[in-house]
Design a protein around this motif. Structure first.
Motif, mmCIF file in Angstrom:
data_model
loop_
_atom_site.group_PDB
_atom_site.id
_atom_site.type_symbol
_atom_site.label_atom_id
_atom_site.label_comp_id
_atom_site.label_asym_id
_atom_site.label_seq_id
_atom_site.Cartn_x
_atom_site.Cartn_y
_atom_site.Cartn_z
ATOM 1 N N PHE A 252 0.832 -1.207 0.000
ATOM 2 C CA PHE A 252 0.000 0.000 0.000
ATOM 3 C C PHE A 252 0.860 1.249 0.000
ATOM 4 O O PHE A 252 0.598 2.212 -0.728
ATOM 5 N N TRP A 253 1.904 1.246 0.826
ATOM 6 C CA TRP A 253 2.779 2.406 0.923
ATOM 7 C C TRP A 253 3.431 2.698 -0.422
ATOM 8 O O TRP A 253 3.559 3.861 -0.817
ATOM 9 N N CYS A 254 3.844 1.654 -1.126
ATOM 10 C CA CYS A 254 4.463 1.828 -2.442
ATOM 11 C C CYS A 254 3.463 2.425 -3.442
ATOM 12 O O CYS A 254 3.836 3.245 -4.291
ATOM 13 N N ILE A 255 2.196 2.033 -3.337
ATOM 14 C CA ILE A 255 1.172 2.602 -4.220
ATOM 15 C C ILE A 255 0.981 4.087 -3.926
ATOM 16 O O ILE A 255 0.878 4.908 -4.845
ATOM 17 N N PHE A 256 0.961 4.444 -2.651
ATOM 18 C CA PHE A 256 0.827 5.857 -2.291
ATOM 19 C C PHE A 256 2.046 6.656 -2.766
ATOM 20 O O PHE A 256 1.917 7.783 -3.257
ATOM 21 N N LEU A 257 3.228 6.052 -2.626
ATOM 22 C CA LEU A 257 4.447 6.729 -3.071
ATOM 23 C C LEU A 257 4.416 6.962 -4.574
ATOM 24 O O LEU A 257 4.799 8.045 -5.050
ATOM 25 N N ALA A 258 3.971 5.966 -5.335
ATOM 26 C CA ALA A 258 3.880 6.112 -6.790
ATOM 27 C C ALA A 258 2.923 7.232 -7.164
ATOM 28 O O ALA A 258 3.167 7.980 -8.118
ATOM 29 N N ARG A 259 1.838 7.359 -6.414
ATOM 30 C CA ARG A 259 0.888 8.455 -6.656
ATOM 31 C C ARG A 259 1.561 9.813 -6.455
ATOM 32 O O ARG A 259 1.404 10.738 -7.265
ATOM 33 N N LEU A 260 2.342 9.953 -5.396
ATOM 34 C CA LEU A 260 3.018 11.219 -5.106
ATOM 35 C C LEU A 260 4.105 11.530 -6.135
ATOM 36 O O LEU A 260 4.235 12.666 -6.596
ATOM 37 N N VAL A 261 4.877 10.507 -6.500
ATOM 38 C CA VAL A 261 5.964 10.710 -7.464
ATOM 39 C C VAL A 261 5.402 11.087 -8.834
ATOM 40 O O VAL A 261 5.914 12.005 -9.494
ATOM 41 N N SER A 262 4.356 10.393 -9.262
ATOM 42 C CA SER A 262 3.750 10.708 -10.559
ATOM 43 C C SER A 262 3.214 12.132 -10.578
ATOM 44 O O SER A 262 3.335 12.844 -11.575
ATOM 45 N N HIS A 263 2.610 12.552 -9.481
ATOM 46 C CA HIS A 263 2.092 13.919 -9.388
ATOM 47 C C HIS A 263 3.227 14.933 -9.396
ATOM 48 O O HIS A 263 3.166 15.961 -10.078
ATOM 49 N N LYS A 264 4.273 14.640 -8.639
ATOM 50 C CA LYS A 264 5.397 15.571 -8.530
ATOM 51 C C LYS A 264 6.116 15.735 -9.866
ATOM 52 O O LYS A 264 6.569 16.841 -10.211
ATOM 53 N N LEU A 265 6.226 14.659 -10.621
ATOM 54 C CA LEU A 265 6.916 14.712 -11.919
ATOM 55 C C LEU A 265 5.998 15.135 -13.060
ATOM 56 O O LEU A 265 6.451 15.248 -14.207
ATOM 57 N N GLY A 266 4.729 15.339 -12.758
ATOM 58 C CA GLY A 266 3.789 15.776 -13.793
ATOM 59 C C GLY A 266 3.567 14.742 -14.874
ATOM 60 O O GLY A 266 3.541 15.067 -16.064
ATOM 61 N N LEU A 267 3.380 13.485 -14.473
ATOM 62 C CA LEU A 267 3.251 12.400 -15.446
ATOM 63 C C LEU A 267 1.811 12.041 -15.762
ATOM 64 O O LEU A 267 1.564 11.083 -16.504
ATOM 65 N N PHE A 268 0.849 12.783 -15.227
ATOM 66 C CA PHE A 268 -0.541 12.375 -15.369
ATOM 67 C C PHE A 268 -1.093 12.539 -16.784
ATOM 68 O O PHE A 268 -2.225 12.164 -17.049
ATOM 69 N N ASP A 269 -0.306 13.095 -17.680
ATOM 70 C CA ASP A 269 -0.758 13.175 -19.067
ATOM 71 C C ASP A 269 -0.220 12.015 -19.894
ATOM 72 O O ASP A 269 -0.442 11.950 -21.098
ATOM 73 N N SER A 270 0.501 11.086 -19.229
ATOM 74 C CA SER A 270 1.094 9.963 -19.948
ATOM 75 C C SER A 270 0.874 8.664 -19.180
ATOM 76 O O SER A 270 1.613 8.356 -18.246
ATOM 77 N N PRO A 271 -0.138 7.882 -19.569
ATOM 78 C CA PRO A 271 -0.372 6.598 -18.899
ATOM 79 C C PRO A 271 0.826 5.658 -18.966
ATOM 80 O O PRO A 271 1.058 4.896 -18.024
ATOM 81 N N ASN A 272 1.586 5.697 -20.058
ATOM 82 C CA ASN A 272 2.738 4.798 -20.195
ATOM 83 C C ASN A 272 3.831 5.131 -19.193
ATOM 84 O O ASN A 272 4.419 4.239 -18.576
ATOM 85 N N ARG A 273 4.124 6.425 -19.036
ATOM 86 C CA ARG A 273 5.148 6.814 -18.068
ATOM 87 C C ARG A 273 4.682 6.550 -16.645
ATOM 88 O O ARG A 273 5.474 6.167 -15.777
ATOM 89 N N CYS A 274 3.394 6.767 -16.387
ATOM 90 C CA CYS A 274 2.849 6.449 -15.065
ATOM 91 C C CYS A 274 2.959 4.957 -14.785
ATOM 92 O O CYS A 274 3.296 4.542 -13.670
ATOM 93 N N TYR A 275 2.675 4.151 -15.794
ATOM 94 C CA TYR A 275 2.789 2.701 -15.621
ATOM 95 C C TYR A 275 4.235 2.323 -15.285
ATOM 96 O O TYR A 275 4.478 1.486 -14.398
ATOM 97 N N ALA A 276 5.194 2.923 -15.994
ATOM 98 C CA ALA A 276 6.606 2.603 -15.750
ATOM 99 C C ALA A 276 7.007 2.953 -14.317
ATOM 100 O O ALA A 276 7.694 2.178 -13.638
ATOM 101 N N VAL A 277 6.563 4.127 -13.848
ATOM 102 C CA VAL A 277 6.879 4.540 -12.481
ATOM 103 C C VAL A 277 6.240 3.593 -11.472
ATOM 104 O O VAL A 277 6.881 3.164 -10.499
ATOM 105 N N GLU A 278 4.977 3.239 -11.693
ATOM 106 C CA GLU A 278 4.290 2.353 -10.767
ATOM 107 C C GLU A 278 4.885 0.954 -10.769
ATOM 108 O O GLU A 278 4.981 0.307 -9.719
#
Length: 504
Positions: free
Chosen positions: A61-87
């Protein structure tokens, strides 16, 4: 503790040989050894097993929350592929490592996660920001439930293959009789999450829908798996569900029987006494009538269909109880979806109180009757409800109360809801291309096509066992194989999500 009385032993004409009412014979010494110590359990060891399992779940769960924060911080929400890679890097890789080569560092990892969480809470001023919000919009399908379902899928998928490698942490393997190990959680959380997205049956139309669209496909999959195993000659531990039954049968029959029993509840609140009443009757049969010992007795000859599959059949009342209680929790969660700050705090406090009560019941059960996945006894159901309630509390608080207050993400929920229902039109598909379908990309993908993901994972597991001989692989090879395996299974679900395709 938990053993059958000596009266169950019947004297044979041979004075040195004894047999029991279920079949099988043995010497007096063997009989005593069988009926006295075998069914005992260590309640302290069970508590430790539960803590060890819970720690891994919380880490995921903690890793999922961290991925949410990192994706937001890096501005990846316009790219599902990059979000998938981070997660994938932040969720699936740690999950694989923590059940194999990095298991000895679990406590240190947990400590780092705790310190990092405290640091984030202190620096983010989340409480001040939460108070300033006008409302908390949970939606008809809270993200907390979706995340819990995805964690269940991920951990189960990792473990069903990882268990075949020498690098897998052996104490995580399923218990034969009593225990609270990591792999004992899988089927229970599947039932819990199945109930969390279900409703009680109100009429014949609801019943037909549940049977045709939910129960029947699972039962057919169970039948297909049994036939495939018999044809291929793939081994199956008969002490899990029996000689012919499997997890798909358990889920299908639980859904079928749960839909039938829930007709008795005229209101959602009636599911609570209905579920507990059935569970107490189930435990009465297990403890007082000796059904638990009958199920666990290795000397019971599997001479007919019921004896051959007694583990899977006897456990059904317990799983149906868990299913009914899970529906009640879900209906309570979504009773009010637009909350003020004070209402949100009150809901979190009630969730905390519920979790505390459930853990107390689990602790008492651990000492008095033990925790048994094989029979799905009272203790096991309380354990599943405690884990489910605790993870919902953590997910609910972390996502809706903390993260969305600190790093809000404007989501109408239209695309996700329609993707999960498989109702994308050309207009909504255009909106989907215009608006991101993240965060929680992998969680969304597994919620939309969870059964497809699990089927693919099972097929890949069989292929790895047949062609790659996992028992002969080194620790490094096992990690690489698991990473490729999880990439293929999750990427397929992710691609289906991007295209708005819902198979099952």
């Amino acid at each position: 503790m938990g053993s059958r009385a000596a009266a169950d032993l019947v004297l044979d004409p041979n004075p040195k040989i004894y047999h029991n009412q279920y079949g099988g014979n043995r010497t007096l010494e063997e009989a005593i050894a069988k009926y006295v110590p075998v069914y005992e359990w260590s309640w302290t060891e069970t508590l430790f097993q539960s803590w060890e399992s819970l720690l891994l779940i919380l880490a995921t769960f903690w890793c999922i929350f961290l991925a949410r924060l990192v994706s937001h911080k890096l501005g990846l929400f316009d790219s599902p592929n990059r979000c998938y890679a981070v997660e994938f890097a932040l969720i699936i890789l740690p999950c694989i490592l923590l059940v194999t080569v990095a298991v000895d560092y679990s406590c240190y990892v947990g400590l780092v996660m705790l310190l990092a969480t405290l640091w984030f809470l202190q620096r983010s001023r989340f409480l001040e920001r939460a108070r300033s919000r006008q409302q908390f919009d949970l939606g008809k399908r809270p993200v907390a439930l979706s995340v819990l379902r995805s964690v269940t899928h991920l951990l189960t998928a990792v473990c069903i293959l990882a268990v075949d490698f020498e690098s897998f942490h052996r104490p995580y393997r399923k218990s034969r009789q009593f225990g609270a190990k990591l792999m004992d959680i899988g089927i229970g959380l599947f039932v819990f999450t199945m109930g969390s997205v279900s409703r009680r049956t109100r009429n014949f139309t609801d019943l037909r829908r549940s049977v045709v669209y939910s129960a029947l496909p699972l039962i057919l999959l169970g039948l297909a798996r049994t036939v495939a195993i018999l044809v291929v000659g793939y081994g199956q531990d008969e002490h899990e569900y029996g000689q012919h039954l499997n997890a798909f049968f358990t889920l299908g029959f639980t859904k079928l029987l749960g839909a039938l029993v829930s007709i008795l509840a005229r209101r959602d609140v009636h599911l609570l006494p209905l579920g507990f009443g059935l569970l107490l009757l189930h435990q009465f049969g297990l403890s007082i009538l000796g059904i638990s010992d009958y199920v666990m007795d290795d000397e019971v000859v599997r001479s007919n269909l019921f004896n051959a599959n007694r583990e899977g059949l006897v456990s059904l009342p317990g799983f149906v109880s868990l299913y009914l209680l899970s529906i009640y929790v879900n209906r309570w969660m979504v009773a009010i979806t637009q909350l003020t700050y004070s209402q949100m705090v009150q809901k979190l406090q009630r969730l905390f109180s519920i979790a505390l009560i459930l853990w107390s019941l689990f602790g008492l059960s651990t000492y008095a009757i033990g925790i048994s996945r094989v029979t799905c006894n009272f203790g096991y159901v309380m354990w599943m409800m405690a884990i489910g309630g605790s993870t919902l509390l953590i997910s609910f608080g972390a996502i809706d109360f903390v993260i969305n207050s600190v790093m809000p993400w404007d989501s109408s929920g239209l695309e996700v809801d329609e993707q999960e229902k498989g109702l994308l039109t050309e207009e909504t598909a255009a909106k989907k291309r215009a608006k991101p379908i993240v965060p929680f990309t992998i969680s969304q993908a597994l919620n939309q096509n969870g059964l497809t993901f699990f089927l693919v994972a099972n097929l890949l597991t069989g292929a790895v066992n047949i062609f790659l001989k996992p028992e002969n692989r080194s620790s490094l090879e096992s990690v690489v194989i698991l990473l490729v395996y999880m990439f293929l299974a999750t990427k397929l679900a992710h691609e289906l999500l991007k295209r708005g395709i819902r198979l099952a």
